[in-house]
Design an enzyme around this catalytic site. Sequence first.
Site, short mmCIF file in Angstrom:
data_model
loop_
_atom_site.label_atom_id
_atom_site.label_comp_id
_atom_site.label_asym_id
_atom_site.label_seq_id
_atom_site.Cartn_x
_atom_site.Cartn_y
_atom_site.Cartn_z
N CYS A 1 42.04 39.29 42.68
CA CYS A 1 41.20 39.90 41.67
C CYS A 1 41.54 39.38 40.28
O CYS A 1 42.61 39.67 39.74
CB CYS A 1 41.36 41.42 41.77
SG CYS A 1 40.76 42.33 40.37
N CYS B 1 42.46 41.86 37.52
CA CYS B 1 43.78 42.45 37.77
C CYS B 1 44.86 41.56 37.16
O CYS B 1 45.86 42.04 36.62
CB CYS B 1 44.08 42.56 39.27
SG CYS B 1 43.03 43.72 40.16
#
Lengths: 494, 142
Positions: free
Chosen positions: B61, B64
Site C-alpha cells: 500500500c 501506508c
Amino acid sequence: MAPVAGTYDYDLAVIGGGSGGLACAKEAVNLGAKVTVLDYVTPSPQGTKWGLGGTCVNVGCIPKKLMHQAALLGESIHEAVAYGWEVPSLDAIKINWPALTEAVQNHIKSVNWVTRVDLREKKIDYVNGLGEFKDPHTLIATLKNGSKKEITAKNIVIAVGGRPHYPDIPGAVEYCISSDDIFSLGHPPGKTLVVGAGYIGLECAGFLNSLGYPATVLVRSVPLRGFDQQMAQAVTSEMEQKGVVFHNKCVPLSVEKLETGQLKARWQNTETQERGEDVFDTVLMATGRYALTKTLNLEAAGVTCVSNSGKIIAETEQTNVSNIYAVGDVLEGKPELTPVAIHAGRLLARRMFAGATQPMDYDNVATTVFTPLEYGCVGLSEETALARHGADKVEVYHAFYKPTEFFIPQRNIRNCYLKAVALREAPQRILGLHFVGPVAGEVIQGFAAAVKCGITMEQLMNTVGIHPTVAEEFTRLNITKRSGKDPNPASCCS
Amino acid sequence: MSNAICKSLRSPVRNLASLKKAISTSLVHNETILVRNNEEFINKVMNNDKPVIVNFHAEWCEPCKILTPQLKQLIEPLTDLDLAVVDVEDNADLVHTFEVKAVPAVIAIKNGLIVDKFIGLVETDMITCLINRMSGKKKEGT
C-alpha cells in the site's frame, strides 16, 4: 465428515476462487446459503504463484490492462511534445521494469487482500487447498502442507478456470515463460519471442514492444482466430507499423539455452517448410489455455460431460450430475471472459437458492483486445454473419476515420476503421459492431446494450453523435461495402 | 481470539497491578510496537496504560509507506503516547475485529477503548491534532 441424515457441511462448495467462483459464492451467501470456497494455485513451470482472486485479478485482465496502460503512457510522453510539452530529453525516457512490476503486483496484492477480507465479512469459509471429488457430495482439499480436509456440500460448483498450455517441443517447459509469469517477471524481459497470436499473445507482444522490449510473434495460422479477420488484420498491421515482427504460418520447433543465458528459438513455416531461428532474452508461450479438470477426479463424482479438450459441457451450467455445476473458463463453448463468468455465477446462485429461472445469455457479449491500437466488438463477425445468413441477406457498413487527437502528433490513422454488420432487409437489425481504434472498450460497451435491445441501422444512423469523439463514427456510418464507394473520410464535421 | 479483544473493549476498569505482569518486559519506551499476533496486541495495546495509536499497514500500500514513517517520526519522541503497527497480512483476526476494510487505517486506543479512527492518508494537520489529543496536549489556539 459424511453426511448424516442428508445434512451436509455446506449448502454450496465452490472449487475455484476466481471471477466465476467468487461471484457465485457471494450471491449464494446473500441468499442465505452456507458457502465454502476452495482456491489453490499450482505454481507455474517457472515457479510463479499468486493469491486469491483467480486468473483475472492475478495473471489476466488486471495486470494486462495496467501494463497496456503503462505502454500507452510511454507513447503519450512522445506525443505530448507535439502538443507543446517541453520534455527534457526524449531519448532518456525509458521504462523501469522493476518499478512497473512492483506497482502492478502491489495493486494485485491489495485486491487479494480485499477479496479475503470480503469473504471473511460475508462468512464464506475459504480453504486454500486443491480440491478434488470423492463422491458427488464430497470434496477433498489438499492443503499446501500436504494435509487433507474433507468437505461435504449439497451443491458443488466447478469454477477452476484454466492455465496456459505449453507446446510439446524441447525447451518449452524448461526455458519459456507464459502469461502466468510475465506480470511479475523478476528481470526485464528484453528481446522477446511470443509464440501464439491469440489475444493473449498479441496483447503481450503489444505492450512489451511499446515498453521498449523488441517483440516477435510466431503465428501458427491466423491472428485472433475466431475473431473478425479483417479487424484482426488492422490490429496486426498497426503492431507491425510499431515494430513488432510477425512470422506467419510458423510453428515453434525448439528452444535451447545458450551459454550467455539467452534463448535460441527455432521455428518452421508450415507452408514453405522454410526454417527460421533467432536469439531472444525471453520466450513467452501463448499457445492457448486448457481447463483444470484433470486433477478434479470427476470420475469419482460421476461427471461425464467432458469434452476432448477437458472442458465441461454444461449448456445451463449444470453437469450430468444434478447437484454439480460449472461456471467460467472451464465451460465448453462459452466466451472465456470475466464478466461472463461473474454474470453466469450470479444467475446460477439465484437459480440454486432463490428459485429463479433466468438462464445466462451468452450471445452478443462484447469484448475488447487490448493491443496498442485496441479492437472492440460485439455480436457476429462479418464471416459468421455471411455464413449464417448468406451474402445476399447481409449489409456491411464501414468507414475509416481520423481521431482528432491523432493529427497533431501525426499518429498513423491507416488502421482506424470500424464497421457494422447488419441484416440487409429494413430496418436492418445490427448483427455485429466492430471497432479498431483508441479506447475501443469504452467505445463498444454502450453499443453492447444497444445490440441487446435489437438496435437497427436505421436507429443507429438516426442517433446524433458526440463530437469530437471516436465513438461518434458509428453514428456517421453510411457507406456500404456493397456500394464499392470509398470508405475513407473526406473531412470531419460534415 | 476476537472475543477476548471485544471483552477488553467493553471493560475499561481493570486491575492494573495484575496487568503490569502481563506486559512484556522487552517493551522499550517509545519504540514502535510491532504487533505480530493477538496476544501481543492485548498485552501491548489493550493493556497499555498509555494511549496507543494503532496503525494498520500493508507493504503493498503506497499511502501506508508515507503514513507509517510519518507516524513513527511524530510519536516515537513522545513519552506519553505509543505507536503500534499492525501488518494486515499477518493479523487477519485484528483486521476483522476492528472492521478494517481499507489501509492505511488508524485507530486510537485509550484504556482499551477505541476513541478515534481515520481511514486513508489524511493531512498532517489531522494527524498532529489526533496525536495532541491522545497525548493530553492541548493544541494552541483551539
